[in-house]
Design a protein around this motif. Structure first.
Motif, short mmCIF file in Angstrom:
data_model
loop_
_atom_site.label_atom_id
_atom_site.label_comp_id
_atom_site.label_asym_id
_atom_site.label_seq_id
_atom_site.Cartn_x
_atom_site.Cartn_y
_atom_site.Cartn_z
N VAL A 13 -49.12 73.01 77.80
CA VAL A 13 -47.71 73.24 77.49
C VAL A 13 -47.56 74.02 76.18
O VAL A 13 -46.81 75.00 76.11
N ILE A 14 -48.31 73.62 75.14
CA ILE A 14 -48.14 74.32 73.87
C ILE A 14 -48.80 75.70 73.87
O ILE A 14 -48.33 76.59 73.18
N VAL A 30 -47.38 77.65 65.10
CA VAL A 30 -47.64 77.17 66.46
C VAL A 30 -49.06 77.55 66.89
O VAL A 30 -49.76 76.75 67.51
N GLY A 31 -49.49 78.74 66.53
CA GLY A 31 -50.85 79.17 66.88
C GLY A 31 -51.91 78.28 66.25
O GLY A 31 -52.90 77.92 66.90
N PHE A 65 -46.77 78.97 72.87
CA PHE A 65 -47.33 79.96 71.93
C PHE A 65 -47.35 81.35 72.56
O PHE A 65 -46.99 82.35 71.91
N THR A 66 -47.76 81.43 73.82
CA THR A 66 -47.81 82.71 74.52
C THR A 66 -46.42 83.35 74.59
O THR A 66 -46.28 84.56 74.34
N LEU A 67 -45.42 82.54 74.91
CA LEU A 67 -44.06 83.07 74.98
C LEU A 67 -43.60 83.57 73.61
O LEU A 67 -42.96 84.62 73.50
N VAL A 80 -38.21 83.13 73.49
CA VAL A 80 -38.25 82.23 72.34
C VAL A 80 -37.60 80.89 72.70
O VAL A 80 -38.14 79.82 72.38
N ALA A 81 -36.47 80.93 73.39
CA ALA A 81 -35.79 79.70 73.80
C ALA A 81 -36.67 78.89 74.75
O ALA A 81 -36.76 77.66 74.62
N ALA A 82 -37.33 79.56 75.67
CA ALA A 82 -38.23 78.86 76.60
C ALA A 82 -39.41 78.26 75.86
O ALA A 82 -39.83 77.12 76.14
#
Length: 148
Positions: free
Chosen positions: A135-136, A13-14, A140-142, A81-83
């Motif tokens: 959004v992404i 994702v990063g 990624f932060t979450l 992670v779910a969010a």
């Protein structure tokens, strides 16, 4: 196993965030400054190349996030992670509904055959893309926070 999956998800994702951020902040603005609309063919080529690659990257990221979320369910950070996975789903829906239709048109353009409103179309794509990048980045932060 879950720790490896978490690291792989954050890395995948990063990297996607980095690629999309670079397109939004550096690549497209540079292409737009080329003289004589020189960026049209580059945007068209980019639309074709990235249009083939990015769906796998986005869907793969959603799958990784969903699997990590399932395995982590009940653990500390599982809600993050779910969010994050849910935000990646939002980015895919945005892509399909808003960005892909424009990208599909751009992929067919060449210097000899661009519509009169091509600048408005790529401007619209860019605005949607900025939102998708936000959004992404949040997803990624979450994920990153959940990892630590």
């Amino acid at each position: 196993m879950q720790d490896v999956l978490a690291v792989v998800t954050v890395v995948v994702v990063g990297l996607m965030v980095g690629a999309e951020f670079a397109v939004a902040v550096f690549v497209n603005p540079i292409l737009d400054r080329l003289p004589n609309d020189g960026g049209v063919e580059a945007r068209s080529d980019g639309a074709r190349v990235l249009g083939r690659v990015m769906p796998f990257w986005y869907i793969g990221s959603v799958v990784l996030g969903a699997v990590w979320s399932t395995l982590a369910w009940g653990d500390a950070g599982a809600s993050l992670v779910a969010a994050g996975a849910a935000l990646l789903v939002v980015s895919v829906v945005m892509s399909i509904l808003l960005l892909v239709p424009i990208n599909s048109r751009v992929a067919t353009w060449s210097q000899e055959g661009v519509p009169a409103d091509w600048k408005q179309q790529v401007g619209r794509w860019d605005r949607f893309h900025y939102v998708r990048v936000g959004v992404i980045v949040l997803a990624f932060t979450l994920f990153a926070v959940a990892l630590v």
